[in-house]
Motif scaffolding. Structure first.
Motif, short mmCIF file in Angstrom:
data_model
loop_
_atom_site.label_atom_id
_atom_site.label_comp_id
_atom_site.label_asym_id
_atom_site.label_seq_id
_atom_site.Cartn_x
_atom_site.Cartn_y
_atom_site.Cartn_z
N ASN A 66 0.82 -1.22 0.00
CA ASN A 66 0.00 0.00 0.00
C ASN A 66 0.85 1.26 0.00
OD1 ASN A 66 -2.41 -1.45 0.05
ND2 ASN A 66 -2.55 -1.44 2.27
N GLU A 67 1.98 1.23 0.70
CA GLU A 67 2.77 2.44 0.89
C GLU A 67 3.89 2.59 -0.14
OE1 GLU A 67 2.31 4.88 3.07
OE2 GLU A 67 0.51 3.93 3.90
N TYR A 68 4.41 1.48 -0.64
CA TYR A 68 5.57 1.54 -1.53
C TYR A 68 5.15 1.24 -2.97
CZ TYR A 68 8.67 1.77 2.50
OH TYR A 68 9.31 2.16 3.64
N ASN A 69 5.91 1.83 -3.88
CA ASN A 69 5.65 1.64 -5.30
C ASN A 69 6.52 0.47 -5.79
OD1 ASN A 69 4.65 2.22 -7.89
ND2 ASN A 69 6.46 3.41 -8.37
N CYS A 70 5.95 -0.73 -5.80
CA CYS A 70 6.69 -1.93 -6.19
C CYS A 70 6.51 -2.19 -7.69
CB CYS A 70 6.21 -3.14 -5.40
SG CYS A 70 6.46 -3.00 -3.63
N THR A 71 7.63 -2.49 -8.37
CA THR A 71 7.56 -2.69 -9.82
C THR A 71 8.08 -4.05 -10.26
OG1 THR A 71 9.74 -1.66 -10.11
CG2 THR A 71 7.81 -0.21 -10.23
N SER A 72 8.62 -4.84 -9.34
CA SER A 72 9.15 -6.15 -9.71
C SER A 72 9.31 -6.99 -8.45
CB SER A 72 10.51 -6.01 -10.41
OG SER A 72 11.48 -5.50 -9.51
N ASN B 139 -0.12 -13.75 -9.58
CA ASN B 139 -0.86 -12.96 -10.58
C ASN B 139 -1.25 -11.59 -10.04
OD1 ASN B 139 -0.70 -14.93 -12.55
ND2 ASN B 139 -2.62 -15.91 -11.94
N ARG B 140 -1.64 -11.54 -8.77
CA ARG B 140 -2.01 -10.25 -8.19
C ARG B 140 -0.80 -9.34 -8.08
NH1 ARG B 140 -2.64 -7.97 -2.94
NH2 ARG B 140 -4.14 -6.26 -3.01
N LEU B 141 0.33 -9.91 -7.69
CA LEU B 141 1.55 -9.10 -7.61
C LEU B 141 1.97 -8.59 -8.98
CD1 LEU B 141 3.64 -11.13 -4.99
CD2 LEU B 141 2.52 -8.93 -4.65
N LYS B 142 1.82 -9.43 -10.01
CA LYS B 142 2.16 -8.98 -11.37
C LYS B 142 1.34 -7.76 -11.76
CE LYS B 142 2.80 -11.50 -14.91
NZ LYS B 142 2.62 -12.52 -15.97
N ALA B 143 0.04 -7.79 -11.43
CA ALA B 143 -0.82 -6.65 -11.75
C ALA B 143 -0.38 -5.40 -10.98
CB ALA B 143 -2.28 -6.99 -11.42
N ILE B 144 0.01 -5.59 -9.71
CA ILE B 144 0.50 -4.46 -8.91
C ILE B 144 1.79 -3.91 -9.50
CG2 ILE B 144 1.47 -3.85 -6.66
CD1 ILE B 144 -0.52 -5.81 -5.39
N PHE B 145 2.66 -4.80 -9.94
CA PHE B 145 3.93 -4.36 -10.52
C PHE B 145 3.71 -3.57 -11.81
CE2 PHE B 145 5.99 -8.39 -8.55
CZ PHE B 145 6.00 -7.77 -7.31
#
Length: 742
Positions: A195-201, A258-264
């Motif tokens: 929620n707080e950090y901008n994760c890309t990978s 899959n959810r993490l991929k969408a967040i990334f």
């Protein structure tokens, strides 16, 4: 009373240890001391951590700024919350930490009453709180407090009465953690990071979670002949795992592959937007030095919210403002560890350039001009935001393009930034006052709209205002806030209307300006009526406001018609107004003009000259009735929508109108690649189905003049199938933008 004091580097680790105890029900936060906003700090992990990290950053020479203290009491001592707070306050004051921000936790995981205190040893002035002879001093303080509060004295107590507490700041977990405790800790921390950090990978996520002593791994499995990727998490002591592995699907937040991929993917989009501003910040800070040591490099960036992490081979940059982790490859070679290590010096020296007053004034004017161009290009409504993310790199680049030497460009831009920073406080105050005024007016206007409560909130969002828990904020500047009183909220959220009105993300500029005028009760001006959606306004405005808008809109259209008919006796001008929903109604010796949705009482008389020109064209009651009936048909309404979209030059709206037209009419309308050709076809079709016989019977005593058969020299003519009307498009319609021609 038994005292334990531990120091370390990791502020987050000490906080996390205690917060996980709170989440698992084994502890409670007893007190937030010396924080500027204790209420927010109580529920915000970020507020707890950043205040302590901010103080620690004031003295980067202190390698272990974290102070984690535990005070354990005899099992027979039943102390109230108030007594625990008093004992803690006295202890910290005596130890020199009385003015430090701290968080007090009461743990309930043993038979011994005990509290934990987390703070830092750097004060607000950047001075390190002395730890000279700390063991002897704390022992003396302990004895005084035992006497003052009548506590059981520690001397003579058995070692078994000591409580099991944290063994080191870098090792937040002692022993093996149960599966239930692991799930609670993982859920809280992973959701906080996502929620707080901008994760890309996965690499970003792994590095971030590692700072919270969490290990993440992906596992590839073969399930019924298909390859599947799973994700598991563990708690660590900073080195080895201290908990069982937990599948992502077993956690409440479900951080699956899959959810993490969408967040990334979303994070990558945001990261691309943040990259220019972050590079700008790095260059602005580092170009202030002609030479820089490695330790001052770390300290300089840490002071502006950038933590540099050395993973052994490369540098990682954690932007604590935007919560984004950058690796050196993303930022470019100048910020790589190899390149910077070559540039580091044995001493630090700030850049110093002497510029004469005359040259300074000249460079200042150049910077100010480029700054104004930048503001115009970015379209920011709030100059305070531009100053906060000052375009240092862009302005230096523009000055260099104009032939200014690099060192002089850097100095000039830095001086201009300092000048603007000096205006920032006043600017924020002015913007805040303006927002509170306009937001109050918008909320009052929204409360009058004939819409449901959700429709009113949608209207506010379309004018860039959001409402959350009784506070309105600006969508593009969350720092601007206006708390609503109970009566304002009640008026806004109480409505018996159920009208459905579709709002886009934003209103067109003209329509938004119209709402601004309505909100403050000022008279509208016509120049912004071109992009107004009158159908939408009729559905949402109360009758008094609708009449006010209708009257002024019709006055504007009357003036526009008079202007365009002046010296121009073309039927195309009349048809042009018809396509935008404007009716010209014969009324005795004159003609009145107005939008077909407005009350006829708000229609406006035309000038005598314009009336004579319309009569020369043969315009009369029959054509008015034909137009009036045509506008009430579905094709007529679709024609208006397409014409308005073309008028404002919004290709997105044009494409949307085209899709609606072809969807609603299926195969009855042929496909036209040219927007104007489609518009003319709709103009013809909207009038074809009008019952001409009925109209003729109503007007049998009134002669109908045949329409001119001569198009404009540059025009295109369409003959109606009924043979009654002819549509021409000439120079008068060529002001419509966004036209694609074959």
């Amino acid at each position: 009373m038994v005292v334990r004091l531990l120091t370390g580097k990791n502020i987050a680790g000490a906080l996390q240890y205690n917060e996980q105890k709170v989440l698992s029900g084994q502890a409670q936060r007893l007190y937030i001391g010396n924080y500027p906003d204790p209420e927010t700090t109580n529920w915000s992990w970020l507020a707890k951590r950043e205040m302590l990290e901010f103080l620690a950053s004031k003295n980067p020479r202190v390698e272990k700024p974290t102070v984690h203290i535990s005070l354990a009491f005899h099992p027979d001592e039943q102390l109230s919350d108030k007594q625990l707070r008093q004992i803690t306050g006295q202890f910290l004051a005596s130890a020199g930490y009385g003015k430090q921000p701290y968080i007090l936790y009461q743990h309930q995981d043993t038979a011994h009453p005990h509290v934990h205190i987390v703070t830092v040893c750097v004060d607000r002035n950047g001075r390190k709180i002395s730890d000279t002879f700390i063991r002897n001093r704390l022992n003396a303080i302990r004895k005084d407090i035992e006497i003052q509060f009548g506590l059981v004295q520690a001397e003579g107590q058995q070692p078994a009465q000591n409580i099991p507490i944290i063994t080191g700041i870098g090792e937040p977990f002692g022993g093996r953690i149960s599966q239930e405790q692991t799930k609670a800790a993982l859920d809280a921390t992973i959701q906080h990071v996502l929620n707080e950090y901008n994760c890309t990978s996965f690499a970003d996520l792994s590095r971030l979670l590692d700072r919270f002593h969490i290990q993440v791994r992906t596992l590839i499995r073969n399930v019924q002949g298909r390859e599947s990727t799973g994700v598991v998490f563990r708690l660590t002591d900073g080195d080895k795992a201290v908990s069982p592995a937990i599948k992502a699907s077993k956690l409440i937040g479900k951080p699956t592959f899959n959810r993490l991929k969408a967040i990334f993917e979303q994070g990558q989009i945001k990261k691309e937007q943040l990259r220019p501003a972050f590079l700008n910040r790095l260059q602005r800070e580092l170009t202030a030095f002609s030479s820089l040591t490695e330790s001052d490099f770390y300290a300089t960036l840490r002071a502006v919210g950038v933590q540099v992490i050395d993973d052994g081979q490369t540098y990682l940059y954690l932007d604590t403002h935007t919560k984004t982790l950058w690796n050196e490859v993303e930022l470019g070679k100048p910020y790589s560890k190899v390149a910077l290590q070559k540039e580091f010096s044995t001493h630090t020296e700030r850049l110093s350039i002497q510029i004469s007053p005359e040259e300074g004034q000249s460079l200042g004017r150049q910077v100010a001009r480029q700054y104004a161009i930048y503001r115009e290009q970015t379209g920011s409504n709030f100059e305070s935001q531009v100053i906060e993310a000052f375009p240092f790199t862009q302005l230096v680049r523009q000055l260099r393009a104009e032939g200014v030497a690099t060192d002089r460009a850097i100095t000039a831009v830095r001086q201009f930034e300092q000048y603007k920073q000096g205006q920032l406080t006043l600017m924020r105050a002015r913007e805040g006052a303006e927002f509170r005024r306009s937001a109050t007016n918008y909320v009052e206007l929204a409360s009058q709209l004939t819409l449901s409560p959700s429709g009113r909130l949608a209207f506010l969002r379309a004018v860039d205002i959001t409402l959350l828990e009784g506070v309105v904020t600006h969508r593009h500047n969350p720092q601007l806030k206006l708390p609503l009183i109970a009566s304002q909220q009640e008026n806004l959220m109480t409505s018996s209307y159920g009208h459905r009105v579709v709002f886009g993300k934003n209103f067109p500029v003209g329509e938004k300006r119209l709402y601004e005028w309505l909100a403050v009760g000022e008279r509208l001006t016509g120049g912004h009526f071109d992009s107004v959606n009158m159908n939408r306004l009729q559905k949402m405005l109360p009758s008094d406001l609708w009449s006010q808008v209708g009257k002024q809109y019709n006055e504007y259209q009357a003036g526009l018609l008079t202007q365009q008919m002046s010296g121009n006796k073309e039927w195309a001008t009349v048809e042009q107004f018809y396509r935008q929903g404007i009716l010209i109604q014969p009324d005795g010796s004159t003609f009145r003009v107005g939008h077909y949705k407005t009350d006829p009482a708000t229609h406006v008389d035309l000038s005598e000259e314009t009336v004579n020109q319309l009569r020369l064209l043969g315009y009369g009651e029959h054509q008015f009735r034909t137009y009036q009936a045509g506008l009430e048909t579905p094709l007529g309404r679709q024609m208006i929508q397409l014409a308005n979209a073309l008028a404002v030059g919004n290709q997105g709206r044009v494409d949307g109108a085209r899709r609606l037209i072809y969807f609603a009419n299926q195969k009855s309308i042929p496909f036209f690649a040219d927007d104007m050709t489609l518009l003319l076809d709709l103009t013809r079709r909207s009038q074809e189905n009008v019952n001409q016989k009925s109209l003729s019977n109503d007007l049998k005593d009134q002669p109908i003049r045949a329409l001119t058969d001569r198009p404009d020299n540059n025009g295109i003519r369409f003959q109606s199938m009924a043979g009654l009307t002819e549509t021409t498009i000439g120079e008068n319609d060529r002001h419509l933008r966004g036209i694609r021609r074959n």
